[in-house]
Each structure stands twice: as structure tokens, then as C-alpha cells.
Design a protein around this motif. Structure first.
Motif, PDB file in Angstrom:
ATOM      1  N   SER A  72      99.400 -48.031 -29.277  1.00  0.00           N
ATOM      2  CA  SER A  72      99.541 -47.194 -28.084  1.00  0.00           C
ATOM      3  C   SER A  72      99.854 -45.753 -28.467  1.00  0.00           C
ATOM      4  N   VAL A  73      99.685 -44.856 -27.522  1.00  0.00           N
ATOM      5  CA  VAL A  73     100.021 -43.450 -27.688  1.00  0.00           C
ATOM      6  C   VAL A  73     101.542 -43.307 -27.632  1.00  0.00           C
ATOM      7  N   THR A  74     102.088 -42.439 -28.494  1.00  0.00           N
ATOM      8  CA  THR A  74     103.532 -42.246 -28.541  1.00  0.00           C
ATOM      9  C   THR A  74     103.868 -40.767 -28.392  1.00  0.00           C
ATOM     10  N   TYR A  75     104.726 -40.465 -27.409  1.00  0.00           N
ATOM     11  CA  TYR A  75     105.235 -39.116 -27.196  1.00  0.00           C
ATOM     12  C   TYR A  75     106.628 -39.049 -27.817  1.00  0.00           C
ATOM     13  N   HIS A  76     106.881 -38.023 -28.616  1.00  0.00           N
ATOM     14  CA  HIS A  76     108.174 -37.794 -29.251  1.00  0.00           C
ATOM     15  C   HIS A  76     108.773 -36.536 -28.634  1.00  0.00           C
ATOM     16  N   VAL A  77     110.002 -36.621 -28.153  1.00  0.00           N
ATOM     17  CA  VAL A  77     110.666 -35.482 -27.519  1.00  0.00           C
ATOM     18  C   VAL A  77     112.006 -35.270 -28.220  1.00  0.00           C
ATOM     19  N   LEU A  78     112.215 -34.060 -28.716  1.00  0.00           N
ATOM     20  CA  LEU A  78     113.409 -33.725 -29.490  1.00  0.00           C
ATOM     21  C   LEU A  78     114.632 -33.536 -28.604  1.00  0.00           C
ATOM     22  N   HIS A  79     115.756 -34.138 -29.036  1.00  0.00           N
ATOM     23  CA  HIS A  79     117.059 -33.855 -28.428  1.00  0.00           C
ATOM     24  C   HIS A  79     117.844 -32.891 -29.308  1.00  0.00           C
ATOM     25  N   GLN A  80     117.913 -33.214 -30.616  1.00  0.00           N
ATOM     26  CA  GLN A  80     118.653 -32.352 -31.537  1.00  0.00           C
ATOM     27  C   GLN A  80     118.255 -32.663 -32.965  1.00  0.00           C
ATOM     28  N   GLY A  81     118.449 -31.666 -33.842  1.00  0.00           N
ATOM     29  CA  GLY A  81     118.184 -31.838 -35.265  1.00  0.00           C
ATOM     30  C   GLY A  81     116.759 -31.472 -35.642  1.00  0.00           C
ATOM     31  N   ARG A  82     116.405 -31.859 -36.879  1.00  0.00           N
ATOM     32  CA  ARG A  82     115.063 -31.600 -37.402  1.00  0.00           C
ATOM     33  C   ARG A  82     114.597 -32.798 -38.217  1.00  0.00           C
ATOM     34  N   ALA A  83     113.311 -33.076 -38.143  1.00  0.00           N
ATOM     35  CA  ALA A  83     112.694 -34.107 -38.973  1.00  0.00           C
ATOM     36  C   ALA A  83     111.240 -33.741 -39.202  1.00  0.00           C
ATOM     37  N   GLU A  84     110.743 -34.103 -40.372  1.00  0.00           N
ATOM     38  CA  GLU A  84     109.330 -33.892 -40.691  1.00  0.00           C
ATOM     39  C   GLU A  84     108.570 -35.180 -40.445  1.00  0.00           C
ATOM     40  N   TYR A  85     107.468 -35.064 -39.727  1.00  0.00           N
ATOM     41  CA  TYR A  85     106.577 -36.195 -39.485  1.00  0.00           C
ATOM     42  C   TYR A  85     105.329 -36.029 -40.339  1.00  0.00           C
ATOM     43  N   THR A  86     104.968 -37.086 -41.036  1.00  0.00           N
ATOM     44  CA  THR A  86     103.708 -37.140 -41.755  1.00  0.00           C
ATOM     45  C   THR A  86     102.785 -38.028 -40.941  1.00  0.00           C
ATOM     46  N   LEU A  87     101.628 -37.477 -40.562  1.00  0.00           N
ATOM     47  CA  LEU A  87     100.639 -38.191 -39.760  1.00  0.00           C
ATOM     48  C   LEU A  87      99.378 -38.345 -40.593  1.00  0.00           C
ATOM     49  N   ILE A  88      98.892 -39.581 -40.700  1.00  0.00           N
ATOM     50  CA  ILE A  88      97.685 -39.849 -41.474  1.00  0.00           C
ATOM     51  C   ILE A  88      96.656 -40.472 -40.546  1.00  0.00           C
ATOM     52  N   THR A  89      95.568 -39.730 -40.320  1.00  0.00           N
ATOM     53  CA  THR A  89      94.486 -40.217 -39.474  1.00  0.00           C
ATOM     54  C   THR A  89      93.391 -40.754 -40.382  1.00  0.00           C
ATOM     55  N   VAL A 100     106.971 -30.504 -38.245  1.00  0.00           N
ATOM     56  CA  VAL A 100     108.437 -30.552 -38.175  1.00  0.00           C
ATOM     57  C   VAL A 100     108.846 -30.487 -36.718  1.00  0.00           C
ATOM     58  N   MET A 101     109.606 -31.499 -36.299  1.00  0.00           N
ATOM     59  CA  MET A 101     110.229 -31.458 -34.981  1.00  0.00           C
ATOM     60  C   MET A 101     111.547 -30.722 -35.148  1.00  0.00           C
ATOM     61  N   GLY A 102     111.712 -29.664 -34.385  1.00  0.00           N
ATOM     62  CA  GLY A 102     112.910 -28.847 -34.470  1.00  0.00           C
ATOM     63  C   GLY A 102     112.782 -27.684 -33.510  1.00  0.00           C
ATOM     64  N   THR A 103     113.686 -26.731 -33.632  1.00  0.00           N
ATOM     65  CA  THR A 103     113.692 -25.587 -32.714  1.00  0.00           C
ATOM     66  C   THR A 103     113.405 -24.270 -33.415  1.00  0.00           C
ATOM     67  N   GLY A 104     113.094 -24.313 -34.688  1.00  0.00           N
ATOM     68  CA  GLY A 104     112.837 -23.086 -35.437  1.00  0.00           C
ATOM     69  C   GLY A 104     111.384 -22.646 -35.369  1.00  0.00           C
ATOM     70  N   PRO A 105     111.074 -21.541 -36.055  1.00  0.00           N
ATOM     71  CA  PRO A 105     109.697 -21.056 -36.101  1.00  0.00           C
ATOM     72  C   PRO A 105     108.764 -22.128 -36.674  1.00  0.00           C
ATOM     73  N   GLU A 107     108.081 -24.927 -35.629  1.00  0.00           N
ATOM     74  CA  GLU A 107     108.538 -26.291 -35.364  1.00  0.00           C
ATOM     75  C   GLU A 107     108.228 -26.624 -33.907  1.00  0.00           C
ATOM     76  N   THR A 108     108.220 -27.905 -33.582  1.00  0.00           N
ATOM     77  CA  THR A 108     107.861 -28.325 -32.232  1.00  0.00           C
ATOM     78  C   THR A 108     108.952 -29.209 -31.640  1.00  0.00           C
TER      79      THR A 108
END
Length: 190
Positions: A72-89, A100-105, A107-108
Motif C-alpha cells: 500500500s501507499v504510505t504517507y510519512h508526516v514528521l512530528h519532531q527530529g530528523r531521519a534519512e530515508y533510503t528509497l529503492i525503486t 531527510v525528514m526534518g525541518t532544515g534546508p 529536508e521534508t
């Protein structure tokens, strides 16, 4: 799934939110499972909940997940912190993206992972190195909400095996170093 044991560096969010150890790594708690069911195009028309939602946390004690795929499709929504996601299609060659999920330049705060995409997440190594004291380690982590549509079901989930990793990356430039890096994120026994 169990509640984590006490550790001097365990995130207080684990207890505060009632999180459990996740088989993918990190911690989670299902927060919503819609009662309405729909035929899922990703499960051969099998009925699935319209949507599910979980909290998902990586912390100092559990800083990374393993490579897996949700049909299924997965939506990720940040609350706090940072993490790097590796996506392999998968493809010829496979496409590898790092976000990178986060709040910096650059980042998403939101990340959509479509069907048929392998993913894994980890705390950034520079953030892990900066945490020196137990208090800094307790406060290090990344908390997100994951919404899965149609809803999550273990039958629609798969862990990547080492043999599948090698096959997936066979046509990717610099495959040896990528396989070496990502092999640490293959679930043990898979």
C-alpha cells in the motif's frame, strides 16, 4: 511485540506514547484503524481497512529500521527530529533516493512512499555523534506518523532478503559499496 526495557538512553516518548518495539526496528503504536474496508488493488482485491495510522519512532537505542516494502501507499508526516530515508525503486537499474525528514534546508516534513518501493530509515550519523550525555541521547530521535492507504496488513508487507538486495542492485553503478552499506539493514534471518 513488547514494551522496551528501561535504558538510560531510551527516549521518554516510548513510555509517554506507550510505544512497542517494532519488527522493522524502532518503536510504534497503532493509533487508528478505519473500520470501513475496501478491496485493495495491492492485495488482489482482498479487503483491507480504508486506512491505518501509527506513531513510529527511531531513537538512540534503536537508530535504524530494516529494508522493507508495503504494498500500500504510505504517507510519512514528521512530528519532531530528523531521519534519512533510503528509497529503492526496482527497475533496470534500480533507482535509489535518499530523503531527510526534518525541518532544515533540503529536508521534508512529509514523505510519500508509493507501492512497490523498498524503504528503510535511520537517524543521521552526525546527529548520533553529537549526542554525548544520557540526556542528549534520550532527546535524540525522529517521531513520525505513518498513514497507510489502504490500511496496513502484514500479508501486504515484505522484508528484503540479502539475496534480493544483491539482485535488486545488480545493475546499479557502485553496487558493491551499496550492497555493503545496505546489507546491515537487512533483517536478520531474512
Amino acid at each position: 511485540m513488547t514494551t522496551p526495557v528501561d535504558s538510560p538512553t531510551l527516549s521518554p516518548l516510548v513510555k509517554e506514547l506507550g510505544l512497542l518495539k517494532h519488527p522493522e526496528g524502532g518503536y510504534f503504536l497503532e493509533t487508528d484503524r478505519q473500520q470501513a474496508e475496501v478491496p485493495s488493488p495491492f492485495a488482489d482485491g482482498g479487503l483491507r481497512s480504508l486506512a491505518t495510522a501509527i506513531y513510529y519512532l527511531l531513537d538512540y537505542d534503536s537508530p535504524s529500521g530494516v529494508i522493507h516494502m508495503n504494498k500500500s501507499v504510505t504517507y510519512h508526516v514528521l512530528h519532531q527530529g530528523r531521519a534519512e530515508y533510503t528509497l529503492i525503486t526496482p527497475g533496470n537499474p534500480a533507482t535509489i533516493e535518499r530523503k531527510v525528514m526534518g525541518t532544515g534546508p533540503n529536508e521534508t516534513r512529509q514523505l510519500l512512499v508509493g507501492t512497490g518501493v523498498w524503504k528503510m530509515s535511520k537517524l543521521l550519523s552526525e546527529d548520533l555523534v553529537k549526542a554525548k550525555t544520557d540526556e542528549e541521547k534520550q532527546n535524540l530521535g525522529c517521531l513520525i506518523t505513518e498513514v497507510v492507504v489502504p490500511g496496513f496488513h502484514w500479508e501486504d508487507h515484505k522484508f528484503l532478503t540479502h539475496a534480493e538486495l544483491v539482485e535488486l542492485l545488480k545493475d546499479v553503478p557502485d553496487k558493491e559499496s551499496l550492497i555493503s552499506e545496505l546489507a546491515a539493514h537487512v533483517k536478520k534471518g531474512e
